[in-house]
Design a protein around this motif. Sequence first.
Motif, mmCIF file in Angstrom:
data_model
loop_
_atom_site.group_PDB
_atom_site.id
_atom_site.type_symbol
_atom_site.label_atom_id
_atom_site.label_comp_id
_atom_site.label_asym_id
_atom_site.label_seq_id
_atom_site.Cartn_x
_atom_site.Cartn_y
_atom_site.Cartn_z
ATOM 1 N N ASN A 160 0.806 -1.228 0.000
ATOM 2 C CA ASN A 160 0.000 0.000 0.000
ATOM 3 C C ASN A 160 0.838 1.277 0.000
ATOM 4 O OD1 ASN A 160 -2.459 -1.523 0.156
ATOM 5 N ND2 ASN A 160 -2.102 -1.758 2.359
ATOM 6 N N ALA A 161 2.122 1.156 -0.323
ATOM 7 C CA ALA A 161 2.978 2.344 -0.405
ATOM 8 C C ALA A 161 2.559 3.200 -1.592
ATOM 9 C CB ALA A 161 4.441 1.933 -0.541
ATOM 10 N N MET A 162 2.784 4.510 -1.457
ATOM 11 C CA MET A 162 2.445 5.438 -2.516
ATOM 12 C C MET A 162 3.679 5.730 -3.361
ATOM 13 S SD MET A 162 -0.620 5.481 -1.640
ATOM 14 C CE MET A 162 -1.254 6.534 -2.944
ATOM 15 N N VAL A 163 3.485 6.448 -4.458
ATOM 16 C CA VAL A 163 4.598 6.772 -5.353
ATOM 17 C C VAL A 163 5.674 7.567 -4.616
ATOM 18 C CG1 VAL A 163 5.249 8.179 -7.354
ATOM 19 C CG2 VAL A 163 3.310 6.640 -7.508
ATOM 20 N N GLU A 164 5.286 8.461 -3.707
ATOM 21 C CA GLU A 164 6.291 9.237 -2.988
ATOM 22 C C GLU A 164 7.183 8.345 -2.128
ATOM 23 O OE1 GLU A 164 4.702 12.190 -0.428
ATOM 24 O OE2 GLU A 164 3.836 10.779 1.001
ATOM 25 N N ASP A 165 6.658 7.225 -1.628
ATOM 26 C CA ASP A 165 7.480 6.274 -0.874
ATOM 27 C C ASP A 165 8.503 5.602 -1.790
ATOM 28 O OD1 ASP A 165 6.015 6.640 1.590
ATOM 29 O OD2 ASP A 165 4.408 5.452 0.692
ATOM 30 N N LEU A 166 8.105 5.351 -3.031
ATOM 31 C CA LEU A 166 9.030 4.777 -4.009
ATOM 32 C C LEU A 166 10.128 5.773 -4.355
ATOM 33 C CD1 LEU A 166 9.857 2.653 -6.165
ATOM 34 C CD2 LEU A 166 8.162 3.696 -7.680
ATOM 35 N N LEU A 167 9.758 7.043 -4.559
ATOM 36 C CA LEU A 167 10.739 8.062 -4.935
ATOM 37 C C LEU A 167 11.791 8.276 -3.852
ATOM 38 C CD1 LEU A 167 8.490 10.765 -6.664
ATOM 39 C CD2 LEU A 167 9.737 8.868 -7.702
ATOM 40 N N LYS A 168 11.421 8.090 -2.602
ATOM 41 C CA LYS A 168 12.368 8.266 -1.500
ATOM 42 C C LYS A 168 13.526 7.276 -1.582
ATOM 43 C CE LYS A 168 8.970 10.087 1.804
ATOM 44 N NZ LYS A 168 8.213 9.810 3.051
ATOM 45 N N LYS A 169 13.312 6.160 -2.260
ATOM 46 C CA LYS A 169 14.338 5.120 -2.359
ATOM 47 C C LYS A 169 15.207 5.253 -3.609
ATOM 48 C CE LYS A 169 11.701 1.695 0.273
ATOM 49 N NZ LYS A 169 12.705 1.518 1.345
ATOM 50 N N VAL A 170 14.814 6.133 -4.531
ATOM 51 C CA VAL A 170 15.558 6.299 -5.770
ATOM 52 C C VAL A 170 16.791 7.159 -5.525
ATOM 53 C CG1 VAL A 170 15.480 7.209 -8.125
ATOM 54 C CG2 VAL A 170 13.477 6.053 -7.163
ATOM 55 N N PRO A 171 17.982 6.726 -5.943
ATOM 56 C CA PRO A 171 19.200 7.515 -5.738
ATOM 57 C C PRO A 171 19.084 8.906 -6.353
ATOM 58 C CG PRO A 171 19.756 5.306 -6.467
ATOM 59 C CD PRO A 171 18.270 5.436 -6.601
ATOM 60 N N GLY A 172 19.510 9.912 -5.599
ATOM 61 C CA GLY A 172 19.490 11.278 -6.108
ATOM 62 C C GLY A 172 18.175 12.001 -5.915
ATOM 63 N N MET A 173 17.190 11.348 -5.282
ATOM 64 C CA MET A 173 15.892 11.979 -5.054
ATOM 65 C C MET A 173 15.644 12.190 -3.562
ATOM 66 S SD MET A 173 13.055 10.620 -7.711
ATOM 67 C CE MET A 173 13.402 10.418 -9.449
ATOM 68 N N GLN A 174 14.995 13.301 -3.257
ATOM 69 C CA GLN A 174 14.588 13.592 -1.889
ATOM 70 C C GLN A 174 13.131 14.028 -1.892
ATOM 71 O OE1 GLN A 174 17.352 15.851 -3.029
ATOM 72 N NE2 GLN A 174 18.648 14.046 -2.842
ATOM 73 N N VAL A 175 12.388 13.564 -0.889
ATOM 74 C CA VAL A 175 10.995 13.961 -0.702
ATOM 75 C C VAL A 175 10.869 14.514 0.713
ATOM 76 C CG1 VAL A 175 8.580 13.238 -0.731
ATOM 77 C CG2 VAL A 175 10.225 12.123 -2.250
ATOM 78 N N ASP A 176 10.492 15.807 0.846
ATOM 79 C CA ASP A 176 10.419 16.402 2.181
ATOM 80 C C ASP A 176 9.098 16.052 2.853
ATOM 81 O OD1 ASP A 176 8.424 18.116 1.232
ATOM 82 O OD2 ASP A 176 9.782 19.813 0.962
ATOM 83 N N LYS A 177 8.910 16.531 4.087
ATOM 84 C CA LYS A 177 7.740 16.170 4.884
ATOM 85 C C LYS A 177 6.437 16.660 4.265
ATOM 86 C CE LYS A 177 8.200 20.229 7.875
ATOM 87 N NZ LYS A 177 8.334 20.700 9.280
ATOM 88 N N ASP A 178 6.525 17.687 3.424
ATOM 89 C CA ASP A 178 5.324 18.214 2.770
ATOM 90 C C ASP A 178 5.050 17.542 1.424
ATOM 91 O OD1 ASP A 178 4.829 20.078 4.825
ATOM 92 O OD2 ASP A 178 6.342 21.421 3.980
ATOM 93 N N GLY A 179 5.951 16.646 1.007
ATOM 94 C CA GLY A 179 5.751 15.927 -0.249
ATOM 95 C C GLY A 179 6.433 16.534 -1.453
ATOM 96 N N ALA A 180 7.150 17.667 -1.272
ATOM 97 C CA ALA A 180 7.878 18.269 -2.394
ATOM 98 C C ALA A 180 9.044 17.366 -2.783
ATOM 99 C CB ALA A 180 8.382 19.658 -2.018
#
Length: 285
Positions: A146-166
């Motif tokens: 049930n993870a969302m796309v933002e959870d996937l992006l957090k694991k991709v090298p070179g990507m950051q997702v802040d607490k607000d989802g940016a």
Amino acid sequence: MKKTLPILIGLFCFTGIATAQAPIGSIKGKIIDTVARQPLSEATVAILRKKDSSLVTYTLSNKLGQFEIKYLDTGDYRVFVSFQGYQTFKKAFAIIPNKRSIDFGDIRMAKEYKLLGEVVVSDDAPIKIKNDTIEFKSQAFRTKPNAMVEDLLKKVPGMQVDKDGAVKAQGEQVQKIYVDGKEFFGTDPKLATKNLTADMVESVQVFDDMSDQAKFTKIDDGSRQKAINIKLKKEKRKGYFGRILAGVGSDDRYEFNGSLNHFNGDQQLSVLANANDINKQGFSF
């Protein structure tokens, strides 16, 4: 002197533990063409954990075809080397205390020839780089159910997702997120990352997008902004998908949000709903 000695011993012990736990492994090699014996520059070298095929790190070969990856933990891995127009090179290796550095020497890449009517075999390389686009296969990243796309992006090298989802990619703010090459329900990237589930994604493409003005006039003004394209799995491109979340608290506080997505080939329809009394913004356009 009696008080100083125990402190020094403690410092030496702490240093010894930290050193023992630090990543110790490294690999290197040189990528060349099998026939011409010429070096292949900017070939992609990816390291995956053998136990679950999750991506550890990646790099590109230099102008001489050479590469080196440092700071690997002990364990079993697989290396994937890919270059456009060539067959993917795959090899298992292990980093152990008495064999910390591995030199693959010359890695000879064979060209990929396809005969007329030949069945095309899918490429299992976890990363592809073509021009200014980097593509990451979603199967190289492990996410919870049930993870969302933002959870996937957090694991991709070179990507950051802040607490607000940016989302940031390679240090730059992501201005737009596309789904199968189309803008997803407005211009807010969080609409896609917070409302699509990770199990729908086949791959994530990061690229430099032209400005809206340049697209409209069809005149390249040189302006670029970081963007992401989410490629959906074939079986997820047709059907209905959605989720509903609701919560209540003290003092009659409540929060509700839901999404319903319908995909049918090139057609995309999304319905989003949000309601709360905690002064929380659901989404913007």
